[in-house]
Design an enzyme around this catalytic site. Structure first.
Site, mmCIF file in Angstrom:
data_model
loop_
_atom_site.group_PDB
_atom_site.id
_atom_site.type_symbol
_atom_site.label_atom_id
_atom_site.label_comp_id
_atom_site.label_asym_id
_atom_site.label_seq_id
_atom_site.Cartn_x
_atom_site.Cartn_y
_atom_site.Cartn_z
ATOM 1 N N TYR A 144 0.869 -1.185 0.000
ATOM 2 C CA TYR A 144 0.000 0.000 0.000
ATOM 3 C C TYR A 144 0.898 1.226 0.000
ATOM 4 O O TYR A 144 1.807 1.333 0.832
ATOM 5 C CB TYR A 144 -0.885 -0.011 1.250
ATOM 6 C CG TYR A 144 -1.770 1.208 1.382
ATOM 7 C CD1 TYR A 144 -2.869 1.387 0.548
ATOM 8 C CD2 TYR A 144 -1.516 2.172 2.347
ATOM 9 C CE1 TYR A 144 -3.689 2.501 0.670
ATOM 10 C CE2 TYR A 144 -2.328 3.288 2.488
ATOM 11 C CZ TYR A 144 -3.414 3.446 1.641
ATOM 12 O OH TYR A 144 -4.218 4.555 1.771
ATOM 13 N N ASP A 239 9.348 2.243 -0.443
ATOM 14 C CA ASP A 239 8.374 2.988 0.361
ATOM 15 C C ASP A 239 8.647 2.620 1.821
ATOM 16 O O ASP A 239 8.257 1.558 2.288
ATOM 17 C CB ASP A 239 6.956 2.595 -0.059
ATOM 18 C CG ASP A 239 5.895 3.271 0.799
ATOM 19 O OD1 ASP A 239 6.243 3.827 1.867
ATOM 20 O OD2 ASP A 239 4.709 3.223 0.411
ATOM 21 N N LYS A 267 5.211 9.220 8.533
ATOM 22 C CA LYS A 267 4.990 8.739 9.905
ATOM 23 C C LYS A 267 6.050 9.237 10.907
ATOM 24 O O LYS A 267 5.937 10.353 11.395
ATOM 25 C CB LYS A 267 4.860 7.215 9.913
ATOM 26 C CG LYS A 267 3.669 6.753 9.019
ATOM 27 C CD LYS A 267 3.184 5.388 9.348
ATOM 28 C CE LYS A 267 2.214 4.839 8.315
ATOM 29 N NZ LYS A 267 0.802 5.045 8.607
HETATM 30 N N1 HOZ Z 1 -3.878 3.047 5.832
HETATM 31 C C1 HOZ Z 1 -3.401 3.540 7.068
HETATM 32 C C2 HOZ Z 1 -2.611 2.503 7.784
HETATM 33 N N2 HOZ Z 1 -1.928 1.582 7.021
HETATM 34 C C3 HOZ Z 1 -4.548 3.994 7.909
HETATM 35 C C4 HOZ Z 1 -4.273 5.280 8.508
HETATM 36 C C5 HOZ Z 1 -5.381 5.761 9.430
HETATM 37 O O1 HOZ Z 1 -6.518 5.325 9.350
HETATM 38 O O2 HOZ Z 1 -5.077 6.633 10.235
#
Ligand code: HOZ
Length: 427
Positions: A144, A239, A267
């Site tokens: 992702y 990534d 992050k």
């Molecule tokens: N897709 C994000 C974690 N892999 C989610 C982030 C969120 O909902 O804060």
């Protein structure tokens, strides 16, 4: 456990926000139930608006490696806010963060600061296309990279949680240039390149998959990708939005000693505030405007509060012994959870790299997205609720990651294992 305030808050939020949340997996719909609305966090704990306390392994999906409301991060942000929250002009803080990133991450000589991981991956791929003059990209099934149109093909995280093949609203034409291959399979990459000679701009992947649970690379896999892409003039992009400064100060590329051409971060480098970054060697990064013709911009890019939170976080992480402590705590936790599943005869695969971990309810070793998809998500749902009701907060999806922070104490680990043991006994 009392949750009337969270329930009322969710009923109201659903009137004004789609699904009641600002990011899909927060909505708990795949674990069925009311999402907890958080009021505050402190160290390893979060507290919801009903006053419940949880040991938190979500860590805001990764950034909070120092734990919640770390005093020096809060002090630094407060001081920065009093000097002004945004200038739309350069600050020396941005150079300080970019320099520290370049110092730490082997592939980065120059970095652009953006506002999220999504912006970082989108921009890095634009640069790779500008640099190579090619259009096609290769991504890995289950990785992702944020909600970029053409990266939602076979994506992990929420897309996997909700069982979507890809996303609505993305014209087929947009994803036409995205070719997907399985993780841990370098042959599939070679074949895809052979079928598209001189057309592939870049290969992007999470070096450790962190959006289908946690899936580490096989020995030698990342190096094979390095060699194949180098041989074909393809930009290799890691990534490291999740793994950057998480598995080692220099990220997964340091951990595995494989240097890509470009890296995306997010992050942790924002210390809990919105930041992303992408970077690489100077000959690639000089494609970026105003030096080059690849355009990318942002009003709040390099925001002083976010950059300050990031610099302060990295200073703590640069102290000796930090990663050893994280590794130790996470190992103890994962090993004791493995013992508990064994004791109760529950089929489980425990995956961990550094302080990232996930328990899959499957007897098989998970090595790629298809393997992760075989996990019993119904069991995960029971496990999730059992833990939540005992004051332990993990991701509300099998296809995410758990994070140990520097604040998790031995007592937290004990309490977590005790709670998990009780839940596993009932599964
Ligand atoms: N897709 C994000 C974690 N892999 C989610 C982030 C969120 O909902 O804060």
């Amino acid at each position: 456990m009392e949750n009337t305030k969270s329930l009322a808050a969710w009923q109201k939020s659903q009137q004004f926000i789609p699904g009641g949340v600002n990011s899909p997996v927060r909505n708990f719909s795949k674990v069925e139930g009311t999402p907890r609305f958080m009021e505050r966090g402190e160290g390893s704990k979060v507290y919801d608006i009903d006053g419940n306390e949880y040991i938190d392994y979500l860590a805001s999906w990764g950034p909070l490696i120092l734990g919640h409301a770390h005093p020096s991060v809060v002090a630094a942000i407060t001081a920065a806010a009093s000097r002004g929250t945004s200038f739309g002009a350069p600050t020396t803080l941005e150079t300080e963060l970019a320099a520290e990133i370049a110092n730490a991450v082997p592939s980065i000589e120059q970095a652009r600061l953006v506002n999220s991981g999504t912006e970082a991956t989108m921009s890095a791929i634009r640069v790779a296309r500008g640099y190579t003059g090619r259009n096609k990209i290769i991504k890995i099934d289950g990785c992702y990279h944020g909600h970029v149109d053409y990266l939602l093909a076979k994506a992990g995280s929420g897309v996997a949680t909700f069982g979507l093949a890809d996303s609505g609203g993305v014209p087929e034409d947009f994803a036409r240039n995205t070719l997907t291959v399985p993780f841990n399979n370098a042959d599939a990459v070679s074949k895809t390149i052979a079928a598209n000679p001189d057309e592939i701009a870049c290969l992007i992947l999470e070096p450790i998959m962190g959006n289908m649970g946690i899936i580490p690379p096989h020995d030698g896999y990342l190096q094979e990708l390095r060699d194949i892409t180098a041989a074909h003039g393809i930009v290799l992009i890691f990534d490291e939005v999740i793994t950057g400064f998480r598995v080692a100060y220099g990220g997964a590329q340091t951990y595995y000693n494989v240097t890509p051409d470009m890296t995306c971060l997010g992050k942790i480098i924002g210390g809990g505030l919105p930041v992303g970054a992408y970077g690489g060697k100077r000959d690639i990064m000089r494609c970026v405007a105003p030096e080059g013709d690849v355009y990318q911009a942002g009003t709040l890019s390099g925001n002083p509060l976010a950059v300050t939170a990031g610099i302060t976080t990295l200073k703590h992480l640069a102290e000796p012994g930090v990663y050893e402590q994280l590794e130790h705590r996470a190992t103890v936790l994962a090993d004791r959870l493995a013992e508990a599943t064994k004791k109760h005869g529950v089929d489980a695969w425990h995956s961990r790299v550094g302080s990232m971990l996930m328990l899959y309810f499957t007897p098989e070793t998970v090595t790629d997205a298809d393997g992760a998809r075989t996990a019993d998500t119904e069991r995960y749902r029971h496990y999730f609720w059992g833990l939540l009701e005992r004051g332990v907060y993990i991701a509300p999806s099998q296809f995410e990651a758990g994070f140990v922070s520097l604040c998790h104490s031995e007592e937290d680990i004990d309490n977590t294992v005790n709670a998990a043991t009780q839940v596993l006994a009932q599964l």
